[in-house]
Design an enzyme around this catalytic site. Structure first.
Site, PDB file in Angstrom:
ATOM      1  N   GLU A  34      -3.276  22.049  36.592  1.00  0.00           N
ATOM      2  CA  GLU A  34      -3.805  21.468  37.830  1.00  0.00           C
ATOM      3  C   GLU A  34      -5.252  21.062  37.592  1.00  0.00           C
ATOM      4  O   GLU A  34      -6.075  21.892  37.208  1.00  0.00           O
ATOM      5  CB  GLU A  34      -3.721  22.486  38.975  1.00  0.00           C
ATOM      6  CG  GLU A  34      -4.449  22.078  40.236  1.00  0.00           C
ATOM      7  CD  GLU A  34      -4.023  20.724  40.775  1.00  0.00           C
ATOM      8  OE1 GLU A  34      -4.923  19.902  41.042  1.00  0.00           O
ATOM      9  OE2 GLU A  34      -2.806  20.491  40.917  1.00  0.00           O
ATOM     10  N   CYS A  44       0.150  18.382  55.479  1.00  0.00           N
ATOM     11  CA  CYS A  44       0.453  17.920  56.835  1.00  0.00           C
ATOM     12  C   CYS A  44      -0.241  18.749  57.908  1.00  0.00           C
ATOM     13  O   CYS A  44      -0.280  18.339  59.076  1.00  0.00           O
ATOM     14  CB  CYS A  44       1.962  17.930  57.074  1.00  0.00           C
ATOM     15  SG  CYS A  44       2.870  16.750  56.027  1.00  0.00           S
ATOM     16  N   VAL A  81      -4.436  16.805  32.813  1.00  0.00           N
ATOM     17  CA  VAL A  81      -3.635  16.127  31.792  1.00  0.00           C
ATOM     18  C   VAL A  81      -3.968  14.648  31.860  1.00  0.00           C
ATOM     19  O   VAL A  81      -3.749  13.994  32.879  1.00  0.00           O
ATOM     20  CB  VAL A  81      -2.128  16.360  32.016  1.00  0.00           C
ATOM     21  CG1 VAL A  81      -1.310  15.554  31.007  1.00  0.00           C
ATOM     22  CG2 VAL A  81      -1.808  17.848  31.886  1.00  0.00           C
TER      23      VAL A  81
END
Length: 480
Positions: A34, A44, A81
């Site tokens: 991450e 949301c 990444v």
């Protein structure tokens, strides 16, 4: 352990896949990269945190890093990444320290999500102008709205928060007038949130009605609710620029009588999202609808042993049978879980999508599913015929009954239900699930009309609004 399963992205799709895989294949490594610090959060729920309905930011977290670790998942935050070598089956990873390392994979899942699209507007470096697509933005907006001497820093009670950004916004004078650019999900929900915080809210939308994907009938009901609650709604009003020197000062837009500028001291830009696919640049991977990564029914990309899921990936539309890109929460979680099972040795389809969505605007609820607009239906090869009815949400004599608008769209030749929308203040949104189920089952309008839906005065009239709409639409089809 060996044969590593590598996941890029630690939110809905990524951690759903990693968790399912870990349970099904305990003898294999699973590594999750991450690039930021936030993981597994409820995107949301952010408007409701900003409004103040949710008291603490930690309430929006589904999993903490320690809980992920307890599941046996190797979570590496602050690791981005940046590229994939599908031939060598490795990924290149940049750390927050500036180092670049390689990680081998046996199977790879790209679950990089999406990012806010800002169109021609650059909110960077302009205080008071925001997009809302991550938790740091939500924390900054919440801080910016508060008076400096009234802000409660404990609301942003998660260690991952960008505290410097929050403190900077908390020190600024609180805004009085806010502009929202875009009348989609984010725009409508933020109109309610900012109104709830006492701001004078102006909502700008490029087309003729808000919630364009929900159809005109829903847009009109929602717009009326917004206006009644004090929101100024400007449709057919494209925003041209955000003006200001250091801090936002105005919104330049095309008004009915030509160019206008509205003085504001806050702006939220919510004009859509874009899939994050850059890490696969140069790999030859195929992309499809919306520029998202093309996947098959099992989430496989066109690269060997590389999967994709969530807001960065396509899926198959339940009505058209064709590729579609609809970034929604359930789609990401469901696809991630299925891919985790598939990679662990239990092939599981990610499932089709129908664009089922609901949204709330003060007391007005709205839902949509399938092909709601005639243009989209015709592009998919259907000959659409539609009817919109207004029916009571409960028995008329029972307290709380309210008008519910239902629009159903069918294919003229086959009678098949291909889309629908609902709007109303009394539990209207949840009724969209009935239509979603009917679409998934390829039901015709006569079959929908014959559904044995529950009846009791507190919940529904004898003829549920969906049945009323199906009855009217069936009559139209019979008369053609």
């Amino acid at each position: 352990m060996s044969d590593p399963f590598v996941v890029v992205g630690a939110d809905a799709a990524g951690l759903s896949a990693a968790s399912k895989f870990r349970r099904e294949a305990p003898d294999r490594d699973v590594v999750v990269f991450e690039k930021g610090q936030w993981i597994s959060y409820a995107y949301c729920g952010m408007p409701y945190f900003i409004e103040g309905r949710i008291e603490r930011m930690s309430n929006l977290l589904s999993l903490s890093p320690s809980e992920v670790d307890e599941r046996g998942i190797d979570l590496r935050r602050g690791h981005e990444v940046v590229s994939v070598d599908p031939d060598a089956k490795t990924v290149a990873v940049e750390t927050t320290d500036g180092d670049t390392v390689e990680q081998a994979y046996d199977d790879l899942l790209v679950a990089t999500g999406g990012r806010a699209s800002v169109g021609p507007f650059d909110v960077r470096g302009l205080d008071g102008a925001f997009t809302l697509h991550d938790m740091d933005a939500a924390a900054a907006i919440d801080a910016y709205i508060a008076e400096p001497d009234e802000y409660d820093p404990d609301r942003a009670d998660v260690s991952a928060v960008d505290r410097e950004r929050v403190d900077r916004n908390a020190a600024m004078a609180a805004p009085e007038t806010a502009a929202i650019v875009g009348g989609g999900y984010v725009g409508v929900e933020m109109a309610e949130a900012l109104s709830g915080r006492g701001l004078d809210v102006h909502l700008f939308h490029r087309s003729g009605h808000v919630l364009s994907d929900f159809g005109e009938a829903v847009g009109e009901r929602v717009e009326a609710e917004l206006v009644e609650r004090g929101v100024t709604v400007r449709t057919n009003a494209p925003v041209e620029d955000l003006t200001g020197d250091g801090r936002i000062e105005g919104i330049a837009f095309d008004g009915a009588d030509g160019p206008e500028t509205l003085p504001v001291d806050m702006a939220i830009v919510g004009v859509g999202i874009r899939p994050n696919t850059e890490l696969l640049d140069g790999t030859g991977v195929e992309t499809g609808a919306g520029g998202a990564i093309r996947t098959d029914e099992y989430g496989r990309t066109t690269l060997s042993d590389v999967y994709a899921a969530g807001d960065c990936a396509t899926a198959i539309h339940a009505v058209t049978g064709e590729e579609a890109w609809m970034p929604l929460g359930l789609t990401a979680n469901r696809a991630g879980r299925a891919i985790g099972a598939t990679i662990a040795g239990d092939p599981s389809p990610v499932g089709e999508i129908a664009g089922t969505a609901v949204v709330k605007a003060f007391d007005m609820e709205a839902g949509r599913v399938g092909l709601v607009e005639d243009e989209a239906a015709r592009e998919a090869g259907f000959d659409p015929v539609r009817e919109t009815v207004t029916a009571g949400s409960r028995s008329g004599y029972y307290p709380g009954a309210a008008p519910t608008d239902v629009t159903l769209v069918a294919d003229r030749d086959t009678g098949r239900l291909i889309g629908g929308s609902i709007a109303g203040p009394d539990r209207a949104a949840i009724r969209i699930d009935t239509l979603a189920t009917a679409l998934e089952a390829d039901m015709t309008v006569p079959e929908v009309e014959r559904l044995d839906l529950a009846y009791a005065p507190p919940f529904s009239p004898v003829w549920d609004p969906i049945l009323v709409a199906a009855k009217v639409l069936n009559g139209t089809l019979d008369g053609d």
